[in-house]
Design a protein around this motif. Structure first.
Motif, mmCIF file in Angstrom:
data_model
loop_
_atom_site.group_PDB
_atom_site.id
_atom_site.type_symbol
_atom_site.label_atom_id
_atom_site.label_comp_id
_atom_site.label_asym_id
_atom_site.label_seq_id
_atom_site.Cartn_x
_atom_site.Cartn_y
_atom_site.Cartn_z
ATOM 1 N N GLY A 118 -7.858 -1.752 -7.822
ATOM 2 C CA GLY A 118 -6.844 -0.929 -7.169
ATOM 3 C C GLY A 118 -6.038 -0.068 -8.125
ATOM 4 O O GLY A 118 -5.647 1.048 -7.766
ATOM 5 N N GLY A 131 -3.037 0.995 -2.102
ATOM 6 C CA GLY A 131 -3.450 -0.043 -1.154
ATOM 7 C C GLY A 131 -4.524 -0.919 -1.762
ATOM 8 O O GLY A 131 -4.984 -0.658 -2.879
ATOM 9 N N THR A 134 -9.946 -3.545 -1.145
ATOM 10 C CA THR A 134 -10.817 -3.804 0.017
ATOM 11 C C THR A 134 -10.863 -2.601 0.961
ATOM 12 O O THR A 134 -11.862 -2.382 1.640
ATOM 13 C CB THR A 134 -10.313 -5.039 0.805
ATOM 14 N N SER A 135 -9.784 -1.796 0.982
ATOM 15 C CA SER A 135 -9.814 -0.647 1.897
ATOM 16 C C SER A 135 -10.482 0.572 1.265
ATOM 17 O O SER A 135 -10.693 1.581 1.936
ATOM 18 C CB SER A 135 -8.399 -0.307 2.392
ATOM 19 N N TRP A 136 -10.811 0.504 -0.014
ATOM 20 C CA TRP A 136 -11.448 1.637 -0.698
ATOM 21 C C TRP A 136 -12.888 1.352 -1.104
ATOM 22 O O TRP A 136 -13.687 2.266 -1.298
ATOM 23 C CB TRP A 136 -10.678 1.976 -1.986
ATOM 24 N N ARG A 137 -13.205 0.070 -1.277
ATOM 25 C CA ARG A 137 -14.474 -0.293 -1.907
ATOM 26 C C ARG A 137 -15.662 0.359 -1.199
ATOM 27 O O ARG A 137 -15.763 0.287 0.018
ATOM 28 C CB ARG A 137 -14.663 -1.812 -1.881
ATOM 29 N N ALA A 139 -16.264 3.490 -0.784
ATOM 30 C CA ALA A 139 -16.042 4.861 -0.298
ATOM 31 C C ALA A 139 -16.609 5.850 -1.311
ATOM 32 O O ALA A 139 -16.643 5.558 -2.504
ATOM 33 C CB ALA A 139 -14.548 5.105 -0.114
#
Ligand code: URA
Length: 172
Positions: A118, A131, A134-137, A139
């Motif tokens: 992060g 953030g 987990t919300s970017w992995r 992308a």
């Protein structure tokens, strides 16, 4: 390291990590770049990023994918100095170091960037509160200068787990 950092500069003097060891980035330009969080204990001892256990995870994964870990990859950290006890760097520290990271990215001009964890994602997107990873992995991000001529640059960037997280939970 392709650019230089002056620890006596106003920017560094304002940073809480000014008295800590700086670990310079290294690797070839124009290829891959891997960005981590900050140097750990091993990196301080050896004077290069990603040369401890996290580096071993990265290197063996790269090798298994046919990417040469030394010839193809420039290793850098979002924060260049060692945070005592490997504490996650604060937003203040990440912000103080961010111009150095971006100066370096634009000098290295990688074609592909792996953002590990992060802190690296936040630093690459100029968002210290990016953030959870987990919300970017996974992308696919395009980082670019939107300039003309020799200053024009763009790269494909992918956020993923930090290798230290994989060492803690190999299922990741
Ligand atoms: N973890 C990082 O984020 N960077 C390093 O250089 C080593 C471990």
């Amino acid at each position: 390291m392709i650019t230089t950092i002056d620890k006596a500069s106003e920017r560094c003097l304002k940073c809480p990590l000014v008295d800590q060891q700086l670990v310079p980035s290294f690797g070839p330009t124009g290829k891959w770049m891997i960005i981590g969080e900050a140097p750990g204990r091993w990196e301080v001892q050896k004077g290069q990023p990603f040369v401890g256990q996290s580096g071993q995870v990265l290197r063996s994964t790269l090798t298994s994918l046919g990417i040469h870990p030394e010839n193809d990859v420039y290793y850098a950290n979002a924060v260049k100095c060692h945070p005592p006890a490997n504490k996650t760097p604060s937003s203040t520290i990440i912000n103080q170091c961010n111009p150095y990271l971006w100066e370096e990215i634009l000098a290295v001009k990688p074609t592909k960037i792996l953002l590990t964890g992060g802190v690296a994602v936040g630093a690459a997107l100029f968002r210290t509160q990016a953030g959870p990873i987990t919300s970017w992995r996974g992308a696919g991000l395009i980082l670019e200068t939107k300039l003309e001529g020799p200053d024009q640059w763009s790269a494909y960037a992918v956020p993923t787990w930090h290798p230290a997280a994989i060492l803690r939970s190999p299922d990741k």
